[in-house]
Design an enzyme around this catalytic site. Structure first.
Site, short mmCIF file in Angstrom:
data_model
loop_
_atom_site.label_atom_id
_atom_site.label_comp_id
_atom_site.label_asym_id
_atom_site.label_seq_id
_atom_site.Cartn_x
_atom_site.Cartn_y
_atom_site.Cartn_z
N LYS A 115 -10.24 11.55 -24.40
CA LYS A 115 -9.85 12.79 -23.73
C LYS A 115 -10.84 13.09 -22.61
CE LYS A 115 -6.36 13.76 -26.45
NZ LYS A 115 -4.97 13.94 -25.97
N ASP A 121 -6.97 10.51 -21.11
CA ASP A 121 -5.93 11.54 -21.14
C ASP A 121 -6.52 12.86 -20.68
OD1 ASP A 121 -3.86 13.26 -21.72
OD2 ASP A 121 -3.72 12.75 -23.85
N GLU A 154 -3.61 9.47 -18.28
CA GLU A 154 -2.45 10.16 -18.85
C GLU A 154 -2.45 11.64 -18.47
OE1 GLU A 154 -1.05 11.05 -23.46
OE2 GLU A 154 -2.10 9.19 -22.95
N GLU A 182 4.90 12.85 -22.67
CA GLU A 182 4.92 13.50 -23.98
C GLU A 182 5.40 14.94 -23.90
OE1 GLU A 182 0.88 15.23 -25.51
OE2 GLU A 182 0.41 13.34 -24.50
N ASP A 203 8.00 11.64 -26.88
CA ASP A 203 7.54 12.37 -28.06
C ASP A 203 8.75 12.60 -28.96
OD1 ASP A 203 5.14 14.42 -29.05
OD2 ASP A 203 7.15 15.14 -29.52
N HIS A 262 3.87 8.82 -27.48
CA HIS A 262 2.84 9.76 -27.90
C HIS A 262 2.96 10.00 -29.40
CE1 HIS A 262 1.94 14.14 -28.76
NE2 HIS A 262 0.77 13.70 -28.38
#
Length: 435
Positions: free
Chosen positions: A221, A249, A275, A302, A325, A352
């Site tokens: 992240k 992400d 992402e 997602e 998703d 995701h």
């Protein structure tokens, strides 16, 4: 007499994951992974139930559960066999309710609620047929698969005839691909080392453990502070070496210029993809970022709220990797449409997952894609997060960094009764004294 649906039970299930910052990222700083949960009962006498849910974080359940309950009138009293035999028609009936559709249209909380109902129906159908969902879907004739999809708004990019051609082209080798999944599983990658709230030491330790467990890709992240992002990426790269893919992400954190600048800072560490660099609905911003940072890959999807947004992302050449998703759109049917669109445009789908039960669900969609739609595993992988699987009756199994193919009948959506009770909000034991 034929069986009918007799029960439509909703539950508010929340897990206090924010206590350890599991799931934390640049936008979701205190997530309590939650499920607005649905159980469908019948009077068939076979003891089978349909289970579905929408993943939220905490208070989102208050709204999402109410939205699901608004759909009970479409299910209670209906003939079970007839409904399950025409889930394409059922999808259209739910989505095209004029008054509820106004709340979207075809997006948002109401659309996600429809997904919970549709997914619960598929769970029940797969249980009644004695098959895991990926095998049930992978065994349908191309014509049956096309009938499940609503092509309204799609035909400028994908017609039913083109979808049928794609599916017929993938028919040869279905059995062999299904057998390959049973023998070797589906490639996975893990986000477990990369939560933004974790210390550097925990990141390094978990990254090394992931590689030792067989994963060839991890995800970090980013987005809160670029200097921290660069430092953490350097630590992760040093921990896993140059041969392991590292995706990042940003969870929608940046404007276009900020995204480009940040990605340029991260590019020397060879991100496999970046992402959600910006607002998930902003197709043109994604396209601009992708052009400006190429050859770094851009991934998103997602939070794509419908097949229409996915269509636009693909038409605008805004993504290198498409993510879907299992509970963001209106269930299995719409995700089939998304898989068909991706196949038409030749873009790999890497679903995701994480959250509550998302790993359990998306494995079926990805495996169906391999068996009956795309026919390939090239650059395909499913996200894996090591959270909360122990609460499921048929939990995900990871073997050597790959998702083992589910064998139990159903959609793997069913949470254990004791977990439903313990983490039920607000009266479950997990929440006593927490308010």
């Amino acid at each position: 007499m034929s069986a009918v649906f007799t029960g439509f039970r909703t539950l508010d299930v929340r897990f206090p994951t924010s206590a350890e910052l599991d799931g934390s990222d640049a936008m979701n700083v205190d997530p309590d992974y939650s499920a607005a949960y649905l159980i469908l009962d019948t009077d068939a006498g076979d003891g089978l139930e349909g289970h579905g849910f929408v993943f939220t974080i905490g208070r989102g359940n208050d709204v999402q559960r109410a939205a699901i309950e608004a759909l009970a009138l479409y299910v209670l009293g209906r003939d079970v066999a007839a409904t399950l035999a025409d889930l394409g028609g059922m999808w259209r009936e739910l989505v095209h309710d004029a008054q509820l559709r106004w709340l979207g249209p075809e997006k948002g909380v109401m659309h996600m609620a429809i997904g919970a109902v549709v997914n619960a129906l598929w769970d029940l159908r797969a249980k009644r047929e004695g098959l895991p969902l990926w095998r049930l879907l992978g065994g349908l004739r191309p014509e049956e698969i096309v009938e499940l999809v609503d092509f309204r708004y799609l035909t400028d990019a994908l017609t039913p005839e083109e979808a049928l051609e794609l599916l017929r082209a993938a028919e040869p080798g279905r059995a062999e691909r299904a057998e390959l999944l049973r023998a070797e599983g589906y490639p996975g990658y893990t986000t477990s080392p990369g939560w933004l709230g974790y210390s550097d030491a925990k990141l390094e330790r978990l990254a090394k453990e992931a590689v030792a467990e067989g994963f060839t890709q991890i995800k970090l992240k980013v987005g809160a502070d670029i200097d921290d992002d660069v430092r953490r990426f350097a630590l992760a790269r040093a921990a896993v070496g140059g041969d392991v893919r590292i995706a990042v992400d940003a969870n929608q954190r940046w404007d276009v210029a900020d995204a480009v600048a940040a990605i340029e800072r991260l590019a020397p560490f060879d991100p496999w993809w970046v992402e959600e660099p910006t607002a998930p609905d902003d197709v043109l911003a994604h396209a601009t970022i992708r052009r400006r940072v190429s050859p770094v890959r851009i991934a998103t999807g997602e939070h794509a709220h419908s097949r229409v947004l996915v269509k636009q992302l693909l038409q605008a050449e805004a993504v290198d990797v498409l993510q879907l998703d299992s509970t963001r759109v209106a269930g299995v049917n719409e995700n089939i449409a998304i898989l068909l669109l991706a196949a038409k445009f030749g873009v790999p789908v890497c679903p995701h997952a994480g959250g509550v039960g998302l790993c359990e669900l998306v494995q079926h969609l990805a495996m169906f894609d391999f068996v009956a739609v795309s026919g390939t595993l090239e650059d395909r992988t499913i996200e894996y997060v090591d959270h909360l699987h122990e609460h499921f009756v048929d939990p995900v199994r990871i073997v050597g960094g790959a998702y083992a193919a589910p064998s139990a009948p159903g959609f793997s959506a069913e949470i254990r009764p004791e977990s439903l009770a313990w983490f039920g909000f607000p009266d479950g034991e997990a929440w006593k004294g927490a308010q």
